[in-house]
Structure formats: C-alpha cells, structure tokens
Enzyme design. Structure first.
Site, mmCIF file in Angstrom:
data_model
loop_
_atom_site.group_PDB
_atom_site.id
_atom_site.type_symbol
_atom_site.label_atom_id
_atom_site.label_comp_id
_atom_site.label_asym_id
_atom_site.label_seq_id
_atom_site.Cartn_x
_atom_site.Cartn_y
_atom_site.Cartn_z
ATOM 1 N N ASP A 85 -36.452 57.019 11.378
ATOM 2 C CA ASP A 85 -35.192 56.723 10.686
ATOM 3 C C ASP A 85 -33.998 56.903 11.630
ATOM 4 O OD1 ASP A 85 -33.524 56.080 8.642
ATOM 5 O OD2 ASP A 85 -33.852 57.906 7.470
ATOM 6 N N HIS A 104 -32.475 48.601 15.858
ATOM 7 C CA HIS A 104 -33.918 48.409 15.650
ATOM 8 C C HIS A 104 -34.605 48.038 16.969
ATOM 9 C CE1 HIS A 104 -33.421 48.991 11.445
ATOM 10 N NE2 HIS A 104 -32.790 47.866 11.223
ATOM 11 N N LEU A 142 -56.553 56.667 21.223
ATOM 12 C CA LEU A 142 -55.589 56.763 20.122
ATOM 13 C C LEU A 142 -55.722 55.577 19.161
ATOM 14 C CD1 LEU A 142 -52.829 57.953 18.962
ATOM 15 C CD2 LEU A 142 -51.704 56.271 20.442
HETATM 16 C C1 FPP Z 1 -35.015 53.024 9.387
HETATM 17 O O1 FPP Z 1 -33.772 53.138 10.045
HETATM 18 C C2 FPP Z 1 -35.912 52.259 10.221
HETATM 19 C C3 FPP Z 1 -36.533 51.116 9.850
HETATM 20 C C4 FPP Z 1 -36.415 50.528 8.509
HETATM 21 C C5 FPP Z 1 -37.359 50.378 10.802
HETATM 22 C C6 FPP Z 1 -38.116 51.202 11.758
HETATM 23 C C7 FPP Z 1 -38.667 50.341 12.807
HETATM 24 C C8 FPP Z 1 -38.677 50.674 14.115
HETATM 25 C C9 FPP Z 1 -38.199 51.972 14.624
HETATM 26 C C10 FPP Z 1 -39.251 49.774 15.127
HETATM 27 C C11 FPP Z 1 -40.631 49.379 14.756
HETATM 28 C C12 FPP Z 1 -41.361 48.923 15.920
HETATM 29 C C13 FPP Z 1 -42.478 48.215 15.861
HETATM 30 C C14 FPP Z 1 -43.201 47.999 17.099
HETATM 31 C C15 FPP Z 1 -43.026 47.651 14.628
HETATM 32 P P1 FPP Z 1 -32.472 52.643 9.305
HETATM 33 O O2 FPP Z 1 -32.239 51.219 9.632
HETATM 34 O O3 FPP Z 1 -32.578 52.922 7.833
HETATM 35 O O4 FPP Z 1 -31.382 53.569 9.948
HETATM 36 P P2 FPP Z 1 -30.080 54.105 9.229
HETATM 37 O O5 FPP Z 1 -30.545 55.002 8.106
HETATM 38 O O6 FPP Z 1 -29.390 54.864 10.314
HETATM 39 O O7 FPP Z 1 -29.312 52.917 8.753
#
Ligand code: FPP
Length: 253
Positions: free
Chosen positions: A24, A41, A135
């Site tokens: 997150d 992202h 893994l």
């Molecule tokens: C939440 O942060 C994160 C997500 C919804 C997406 C997580 C995905 C990644 C970290 C990359 C994934 C990588 C692969 C290879 C599939 P948020 O957008 O809610 O953050 P915020 O709360 O600060 O707005």
C-alpha cells in the site's frame, strides 16, 4: 534457512516459510512528488522486483503479493487499466530472472475476469516456471478473501450434493483444500505498508494465526533491509496459537 542476507542474525532462528504483503502507498508516494498516481504504481512494480529478488536470495518458500483486489475495480478506468498492465510489464522484463532464480509463479484470484493480455503474460510465466522448486511467487490478482470463501462454500455444497463429501466430515483441512491457496502453508507473517491497519479482504481464512506487521513506509520505498528487520521481529515474537508458552503451561496442582 536464510542465506546471503546482510543480517547474519536471521540465519540463527527458524525462518517464516510464507510472507504475504499488502503493498500500500503507491498513490501517496506519487502525490508527495507531484507525480500521477500511475507513476507511483510503476515505482511499486520496480520495488516488487527488489523484494522478490531478496525473497529468493534468503530462501523464502512463499511470497504472496496483493497486486489487485476485487475492490480495485472501483478505481478510475485508466488506473485499473494501468494496474492490470503491470503484471505484463513486470513479466516482460523480469521473467528471465525469475526463471534463473528458480522462482515458480502462481496466482490466486478470479483469473478469468482479467484482461486477455494479463492472462496471457501470467499464463506464460506460470508455464515457464512450473518445474521450478525455489520461491513460489503468488500474485493475488483480482483476489478477495470473501469471494474466495464464497467460491469454497459453493464447491463444498456441490460436492455434498453429488455425494463426494459428507457434511459431518468437514474440518479445517477440508476448507484449506477448497481455497485458492490449497497446498500452501498459511502465512506466518502478513506485512502491510503505508501506515494503514487493515487486512482489506486479504487471506481472511489463512490469516487466522498470522503475525501482523504494519510499516509506515510507502510501498515503493519499502526496502529489503526493512523486510529483514520485520523478519527478525517475527523471530522474536512468541507464537502460541491459543495455547500457553512452555513456562506457563506447567500444571499448578
Ligand atoms: C495500493 O496503493 C496498491 C495497489 C492497489 C496496487 C499494488 C500494486 C503494485 C505495488 C505493483 C504490482 C506489481 C506487479 C508486478 C503486479 P494505493 O494506490 O492505494 O496507494 P495510496 O493508498 O497511497 O493511494
């Protein structure tokens, strides 16, 4: 056993087999830098590479990453499209290293509802890493714990109706076997970054006895050193699974 880590003390204690992560804080990472959310992202995806590399190096058995939840469809279409393109981008550059590091790719979640290009990239990665024995990297993609449990209940009901299962025989292991994580150990550690204190529909059944860790670090900045540090904290915690520790368990009469 851990190896090749900066922190030698990790080697001396039992290590978790399965770590699950709620990644997150990508949006806030971008906002703090006046960048569009998708840039956050993108940086989050780059960090997935660093963490996966490290997880393989320390000989972790399972790493489950919450990449897209059943609730994430509610985000703006452009963000949803970008999030669902990330696995494709990630695998297009990182699959050779995953293969080289003996990593096996797996997913949990409703795969069929994903865009075709995502399914194609992920299926190729699953096929090409199927024989790997190091893994297991599990992407939770279009995953929700409640959906997973609803699916399990439906399958159990169908098997009871068909006479393949007796209701009286259902136990905890039966439920395990109807979940998408079948044959995987429950996560000993669940880590959520960015200072939020929720499970957000992640591994609801499997998290029953997980040790929970909440880091204030935003996901793109969550480092391998911090991961090692949390593993050390885990190793110092005492897990009792509802029982007592050895000292307190001595019968008093
Ligand atoms: C939440 O942060 C994160 C997500 C919804 C997406 C997580 C995905 C990644 C970290 C990359 C994934 C990588 C692969 C290879 C599939 P948020 O957008 O809610 O953050 P915020 O709360 O600060 O707005």
């Amino acid at each position: 056993m851990f190896k090749a880590t900066k922190d030698k003390s990790l080697i001396e204690r039992p290590v978790p087999e399965h770590i699950a992560m709620i990644m997150d804080g990508n949006g806030r990472y971008a906002k703090l830098r006046n960048l569009p959310r998708i840039k956050g992202h993108y940086e989050g995806m780059q960090n997935v590479k660093r963490i996966v590399r490290h997880a393989a190096d320390i000989n972790l058995k399972y790493l489950t990453l919450y990449a897209f939840s059943t609730e994430n469809w509610a985000r703006p279409k452009s963000e949803v499209n970008y999030l669902l393109k990330l696995p494709t981008d990630f695998l297009s550059t990182f699959l050779p290293e995953l293969i080289e590091k003996n990593v096996k790719v797996k997913t949990i979640g409703d795969f069929e509802a994903l865009p075709k290009h995502t399914r194609k990239a992920v299926s190729t990665a699953i096929d090409k890493t199927a024989e790997n024995t190091g893994l297991t990297l599990v992407f939770a993609l279009n995953y929700g714990g409640r959906d997973e449990l609803i699916g399990a209940v439906k399958d159990i009901a169908a098997d009871i109706s068909a006479g393949r299962l007796q209701a009286d025989n259902i136990d905890s292991k039966t439920i395990d076997d109807y979940l998408m994580t079948k044959n995987m150990p429950d996560p000993e550690m669940i880590i959520r970054t960015s200072g939020e204190y929720r499970l957000s529909n992640f591994l609801l059944w499997q998290a029953s006895y997980s040790e929970l860790f909440f880091s204030n670090t935003l996901w793109p900045e969550f480092s391998t050193d911090e991961l090692d540090d949390l593993i050390l904290q885990y190793q110092k915690r005492e897990r009792r699974f509802g029982g007592l520790n050895e000292e307190d368990a001595i019968d008093e009469d």
